[in-house]
Motif scaffolding. Structure first.
Motif, PDB file in Angstrom:
ATOM      1  N   LYS A  14       0.806  -1.213   0.000  1.00  0.00           N
ATOM      2  CA  LYS A  14       0.000   0.000   0.000  1.00  0.00           C
ATOM      3  C   LYS A  14       0.844   1.271   0.000  1.00  0.00           C
ATOM      4  O   LYS A  14       0.575   2.202  -0.741  1.00  0.00           O
ATOM      5  CB  LYS A  14      -0.944   0.014   1.196  1.00  0.00           C
ATOM      6  N   PHE A  17       4.786   2.262  -2.958  1.00  0.00           N
ATOM      7  CA  PHE A  17       4.900   3.140  -4.122  1.00  0.00           C
ATOM      8  C   PHE A  17       5.114   4.586  -3.687  1.00  0.00           C
ATOM      9  O   PHE A  17       5.920   5.308  -4.263  1.00  0.00           O
ATOM     10  CB  PHE A  17       3.641   3.012  -4.979  1.00  0.00           C
ATOM     11  N   GLN A  25       7.580   7.734  -9.230  1.00  0.00           N
ATOM     12  CA  GLN A  25       6.135   7.627  -9.069  1.00  0.00           C
ATOM     13  C   GLN A  25       5.388   8.124 -10.299  1.00  0.00           C
ATOM     14  O   GLN A  25       4.201   7.865 -10.446  1.00  0.00           O
ATOM     15  CB  GLN A  25       5.681   8.426  -7.843  1.00  0.00           C
ATOM     16  N   ARG A  27       4.026   8.436 -14.087  1.00  0.00           N
ATOM     17  CA  ARG A  27       3.562   7.396 -15.001  1.00  0.00           C
ATOM     18  C   ARG A  27       4.670   7.036 -15.989  1.00  0.00           C
ATOM     19  O   ARG A  27       5.303   7.904 -16.574  1.00  0.00           O
ATOM     20  CB  ARG A  27       2.334   7.890 -15.765  1.00  0.00           C
ATOM     21  N   VAL A  31       5.543   1.463 -14.548  1.00  0.00           N
ATOM     22  CA  VAL A  31       4.417   1.627 -13.625  1.00  0.00           C
ATOM     23  C   VAL A  31       3.150   1.041 -14.241  1.00  0.00           C
ATOM     24  O   VAL A  31       2.400   0.316 -13.576  1.00  0.00           O
ATOM     25  CB  VAL A  31       4.218   3.111 -13.247  1.00  0.00           C
ATOM     26  N   ASP A  32       2.911   1.326 -15.507  1.00  0.00           N
ATOM     27  CA  ASP A  32       1.733   0.779 -16.194  1.00  0.00           C
ATOM     28  C   ASP A  32       1.765  -0.748 -16.224  1.00  0.00           C
ATOM     29  O   ASP A  32       0.760  -1.411 -15.994  1.00  0.00           O
ATOM     30  CB  ASP A  32       1.633   1.312 -17.627  1.00  0.00           C
ATOM     31  N   PHE A  34       3.406  -2.747 -14.152  1.00  0.00           N
ATOM     32  CA  PHE A  34       3.185  -3.236 -12.793  1.00  0.00           C
ATOM     33  C   PHE A  34       1.698  -3.199 -12.440  1.00  0.00           C
ATOM     34  O   PHE A  34       1.144  -4.168 -11.934  1.00  0.00           O
ATOM     35  CB  PHE A  34       3.979  -2.398 -11.794  1.00  0.00           C
ATOM     36  N   ASN A  35       1.057  -2.078 -12.723  1.00  0.00           N
ATOM     37  CA  ASN A  35      -0.361  -1.918 -12.393  1.00  0.00           C
ATOM     38  C   ASN A  35      -1.244  -2.900 -13.159  1.00  0.00           C
ATOM     39  O   ASN A  35      -2.231  -3.394 -12.629  1.00  0.00           O
ATOM     40  CB  ASN A  35      -0.823  -0.487 -12.638  1.00  0.00           C
ATOM     41  N   SER A  36      -0.885  -3.205 -14.400  1.00  0.00           N
ATOM     42  CA  SER A  36      -1.715  -4.147 -15.165  1.00  0.00           C
ATOM     43  C   SER A  36      -1.505  -5.588 -14.695  1.00  0.00           C
ATOM     44  O   SER A  36      -2.445  -6.369 -14.666  1.00  0.00           O
ATOM     45  CB  SER A  36      -1.434  -4.026 -16.658  1.00  0.00           C
ATOM     46  N   ARG A  39      -3.039  -5.666 -10.682  1.00  0.00           N
ATOM     47  CA  ARG A  39      -4.149  -4.787 -10.326  1.00  0.00           C
ATOM     48  C   ARG A  39      -5.182  -5.432  -9.408  1.00  0.00           C
ATOM     49  O   ARG A  39      -5.885  -4.743  -8.695  1.00  0.00           O
ATOM     50  CB  ARG A  39      -4.808  -4.206 -11.568  1.00  0.00           C
ATOM     51  N   THR A  40      -5.276  -6.754  -9.418  1.00  0.00           N
ATOM     52  CA  THR A  40      -6.189  -7.452  -8.510  1.00  0.00           C
ATOM     53  C   THR A  40      -5.444  -8.640  -7.909  1.00  0.00           C
ATOM     54  O   THR A  40      -4.391  -9.053  -8.410  1.00  0.00           O
ATOM     55  CB  THR A  40      -7.437  -7.977  -9.242  1.00  0.00           C
ATOM     56  N   TYR A  44      -2.434 -10.929  -9.536  1.00  0.00           N
ATOM     57  CA  TYR A  44      -1.196 -11.198  -8.796  1.00  0.00           C
ATOM     58  C   TYR A  44      -0.948 -12.703  -8.731  1.00  0.00           C
ATOM     59  O   TYR A  44       0.164 -13.165  -9.005  1.00  0.00           O
ATOM     60  CB  TYR A  44      -1.279 -10.610  -7.381  1.00  0.00           C
TER      61      TYR A  44
END
Length: 82
Positions: A14, A17, A25, A27, A31-32, A34-36, A39-40, A44
């Motif tokens: 949490k 980042f 930090q 964009r 980062v994109d 990692f987030n894709s 994301r859930t 993961y």
């Protein structure tokens, strides 16, 4: 499928980042990506299970190489660089 019945513990991320320097930090492709990928919890789990399966495959291949070297009597005269 390998690791199907395993739940891989998720790291606490949490505040991780936010602890990074500002420029990291912003964009970016990293980062994109990692987030894709993460994301859930389901994403993961899928990503980590695939990663663990790849590592297991490499371990198995290394074992087979070592076993063959031993079988051929070459193991003690062989340097394995990984």
């Amino acid at each position: 499928k390998l690791y199907d019945n395993v739940t891989i513990p998720e790291p606490e991320m949490k505040n991780s980042f936010k602890a990074l320097p500002d420029f990291l930090q912003q964009r970016s492709a990293a980062v994109d990506r990692f987030n894709s990928r993460f994301r859930t919890s389901e994403h993961y789990q899928a990503a980590m299970k695939n990663y663990y399966a790849l590592i297991t495959g490499v371990d198995q291949a290394c074992k087979e190489i070592v076993d063959k070297l031993k079988e051929e009597g070459l193991y003690n005269n062989t340097m394995i660089i990984f």
